[in-house]
Design an enzyme around this catalytic site. Sequence first.
Site, PDB file in Angstrom:
ATOM      1  N   LYS A  39     -13.222  -3.395  13.002  1.00 20.76           N
ATOM      2  CA  LYS A  39     -13.355  -3.759  11.480  1.00 20.76           C
ATOM      3  C   LYS A  39     -14.879  -5.245  11.146  1.00 20.76           C
ATOM      4  O   LYS A  39     -14.542  -5.795  11.815  1.00 20.76           O
ATOM      5  CB  LYS A  39     -11.687  -4.152  10.763  1.00 20.76           C
ATOM      6  N   TYR A 266     -33.011 -30.388   3.750  1.00 14.44           N
ATOM      7  CA  TYR A 266     -32.920 -30.681   2.211  1.00 14.44           C
ATOM      8  C   TYR A 266     -31.942 -31.588   2.730  1.00 14.44           C
ATOM      9  O   TYR A 266     -30.988 -32.119   3.195  1.00 14.44           O
ATOM     10  CB  TYR A 266     -31.547 -29.550   2.253  1.00 14.44           C
TER      11      TYR A 266
END
Length: 371
Positions: A39, A266
């Site tokens: 999954k 940043y």
Amino acid sequence: MVVAITRPTRIKISQSAITHNVSVTRKISGAKFMFLAVKANAYGFGLQTMAQAAIKGGVDGLAVAVLDEALALRQAGITAPILILGITLPQYAKIMAENDLIATVSDLDWLKLAAHNLEHTANKLQVNLGVDTGMGRIGFRKREALAQAITYVQDAKTPFNYQSIMTHFAEADSVNNDYFHEQLANWHTLTDRLPMPPMVHLANSGAALYHADELPTDYIRAGTVIYGMEPSRGTVLADDYLRPVLTLETELIYVKKMPANAAISYGHTYHTQEGEWIGTLPIGYADGLPRSLKGFEVLINGQRAPIVGNLAMDQMMISLPEELPVGTVVTIIGQQGQYENTLEDVAQHVALAPWVVATGLQERLLRVIAD
């Protein structure tokens, strides 16, 4: 999402490690039939890539969370048994039956609605009855309701095959076994002396490894252990019996020599030393790497190099030990020379579980089977 095949960044899945981990898990647990949970894009390892490698490595069946994952596997040509662990809406019962999928069911009303949708279908739907012994998620919580559902699916007039029954342990990988034993007692209270189907699977990875002498393990649902991640993270067993399956590597795409006090990325959280070599890598937080990975040491040219500055969406920077050419391989997760970075190492750095880190790895990353 588009898979980025033109950038030098890839996840490599080790076939030999998968085969080893399947063999070890089968030996410890005594499992005769093993579902592997694939999954969530196979825990981030890649749905189709991991499924094909797992079947080649000895897994008997696959378990997914949603119908769409199961259909993708069928469309890829996989014919092994597929169990859908989550509840699928009853209007999709016909699709599940036609694709020979095992549907998890948690109440009688679902079965009756699904039966209506199966009226003109030649195939019977394989049913997996979920039993909630203490996970609190899905499943029958009352013995009478479970018994009624079993009677219903066993009736030859209904369009169902009573194929499977399961529960899920919330705490099978802990040194404290009290809640595990409470759930196991609940299982017996809810199911003893009721008709059982061919597949009775209680054990996830933790239960299969640590409690094989306390519950049936002919059928198990393995997960983290096959991916090379020890379920207890070393608190119950050392993880040296497993082999890492995933390598995440990239290459330098840009190298520059920096002056003193130059800001990187940043927020200007990192400033360079005079003459420091900075390398740029074509991978970032949009690929699923946590931004808190800043400071983690990747491997390059057989040496360690820290990630500097905040990760950008698609790129990040590292401080190089020396001038190195563009194209030099950088290992984020995996082994290079005498050093190794594991998923657990990354998880420790960002304060997450390793399977949470892995599940975050995005589909944009190219995945290939190695060795």
